[in-house]
Structure formats: structure tokens, C-alpha cells
Scaffold this motif. Sequence first.
Motif, short mmCIF file in Angstrom:
data_model
loop_
_atom_site.label_atom_id
_atom_site.label_comp_id
_atom_site.label_asym_id
_atom_site.label_seq_id
_atom_site.Cartn_x
_atom_site.Cartn_y
_atom_site.Cartn_z
N CYS A 34 0.85 -1.25 0.03
CA CYS A 34 0.03 -0.03 -0.07
C CYS A 34 0.82 1.42 0.07
O CYS A 34 0.52 2.47 0.21
N ASN A 35 2.02 0.91 -0.48
CA ASN A 35 2.92 2.27 -0.41
C ASN A 35 2.79 3.42 -1.33
O ASN A 35 3.50 4.45 -1.45
N GLU A 36 2.04 3.40 -2.11
CA GLU A 36 1.63 4.19 -3.19
C GLU A 36 0.84 5.59 -2.44
O GLU A 36 0.99 6.73 -3.08
N PHE A 37 0.72 5.55 -1.39
CA PHE A 37 0.02 6.86 -0.55
C PHE A 37 1.17 7.62 0.18
O PHE A 37 0.69 8.54 0.89
N PHE A 38 2.36 7.17 0.05
CA PHE A 38 3.30 7.67 0.87
C PHE A 38 4.32 8.57 -0.30
O PHE A 38 4.41 8.03 -1.37
N LEU A 39 4.87 9.53 0.24
CA LEU A 39 5.72 10.16 -0.43
C LEU A 39 6.84 9.52 -0.96
O LEU A 39 7.36 9.02 -0.07
N GLN A 40 7.31 9.23 -2.29
CA GLN A 40 8.43 8.37 -2.52
C GLN A 40 8.23 7.03 -2.23
O GLN A 40 9.07 6.35 -1.97
N GLN A 41 7.13 6.71 -1.84
CA GLN A 41 6.89 5.36 -1.48
C GLN A 41 7.49 5.11 -0.20
O GLN A 41 7.71 3.81 0.18
N THR A 42 7.73 5.92 0.76
CA THR A 42 8.22 5.70 2.00
C THR A 42 7.53 6.07 3.17
O THR A 42 7.05 7.37 3.23
N PRO A 43 7.19 5.12 4.07
CA PRO A 43 6.05 5.38 5.16
C PRO A 43 6.78 6.28 6.28
O PRO A 43 8.04 6.18 6.12
#
Length: 255
Positions: A34-43
Motif C-alpha cells: 500500500c505504499n503508493e499513498f506515501f511520498l516516494q513510497q516511503t512510510p
Amino acid sequence: MIFRKVEHLLPLAVLLHLSIIPTETKVVTSVEECNEFFLQQTPPRIPGILEGGDILDQNRYRMICQTFNDIRTFVTLYDTHNKIPVFSAAKISKIKTSIRVGVAKNITLKNQAGNDDYKNTQGFDRGHLFPSSYGSTESEQSSTFTLTNIVPQTDNFNQGSWNKMEICIKCVLNEYCINNNGNIEGFVVIGAKPSSRNILNKKINIPSVLWSAFCCYSHSKKKWLASAHWGKNTADGPKYLQTQNLKALQRTLGV
């Protein structure tokens, strides 16, 4: 919280009381799902909970891809012990003006809060973390009405300074977060810091602090923009939440 090349930028949640909306939760074992919701895919880094993209205790903390009509809309990290979300995060593409109000039919995650847990809670609202007003489509707005996106919020705070902050950030996202393609694009993370002993109905932790942060690249400013807000979850707080930078939020949260 890690946002790169960012600068300080100066300057709903709503009550759940109408129709039932069929929102789903899809629990995943890896943040990468589900990392598409984080900037640069970084939680974000939450010490002792989420570090280096790894959930340290997957029996207690569950990553949820919030889904509506088989469309992923945002992501939530949920604490099954305190029965509140740690944070909800989303990518903002555009923002609608209409808001659909409802109660989520969402009792699918083991040990999550239920509707009965929020009965007889005078003085408290079921406060959204990711607000309906930030949704870019009706599906995104409807998907926020899930109990895994809800925390007990004092009504004065929820309807007062916190609501004013959400409206302010919505305006900033619409006006300044326009990318090189002419589209609105930004990332938001909204979280709750649990209290040590304040429990609603002997079941749900009442957060001591709520916090919000956003980041986006502004084509007109030709730079990254970001800001953070937080406030104590009390009935007698300030009328407005002061706009801060992300480093100040990190210090406050001990990140």
C-alpha cells in the motif's frame, strides 16, 4: 516523518450519523502493498511501531489498504490494542467540494473498535483522521467513513481548531500543490498519539494529541512545500492551531 527538500509554509472531520456506507478494509502484511499513498513510497517512521518500512509487532499493528468499490483510496496503520489508528495517509490528486456523510459498515478487522463502543460518549465526536473533505472522488470521500479511520475527539476540538486547520490545508492543497503537469498532487499523513490512561467506555484509547502533515511540489513556487499542525485533544485548547514545520513535529512526536 521523512519528507525531502521541504520548506515551512505559512498559512472535516464530520459527525457520523446518517446512512450506512459499504466500506471495506483489506489488511496487508507488508507496507509495500500500500505504499503508493506515501511520498516516494516511503512510510513515516514511528519509533517502536513502524521503522524502516517494517511493522515491528504485526499482532498488534495492522496495515490496512482502505478500499471502496474495489478501489484503494488511502492507507491506515491501526492499533488493535488501543482500538484507534496510529495514522492514515493519502495521496491527494484533486478535491471535491461536496461531502457525503455516513456511518461506515466496517466491522471486519479483529479487535477493532465497534459502533457499540462509541455509544453514550457525550462530549466526544467520532473524529476522522483522513477527512472526507480531502477526497477527490465520491468513492474516496465515502471510504473515510470507516471505524478504522476514527478516533475519539473532544467535540470542541474536532469542530473548532482541528476543523479550521483541515479547511486551511485543503485550500493550500488546491492553490499551491499543482505539479509540473498542472494537476493537484500532494501527500498527507494524519495521526493520533495515544494517551497513557484516558480510555473511552473502558475500551477505546482517547488520543492525547492529534497531528497532521502535508508535502507537495509546487510548480508555481518551483520548490517543495510542507507544513505540520498538532493540538491537544481537549475541550479548552486554542482557537487556531499554529502552523509549524516538519522538524518541529518530529521533535514533538519524538521521531
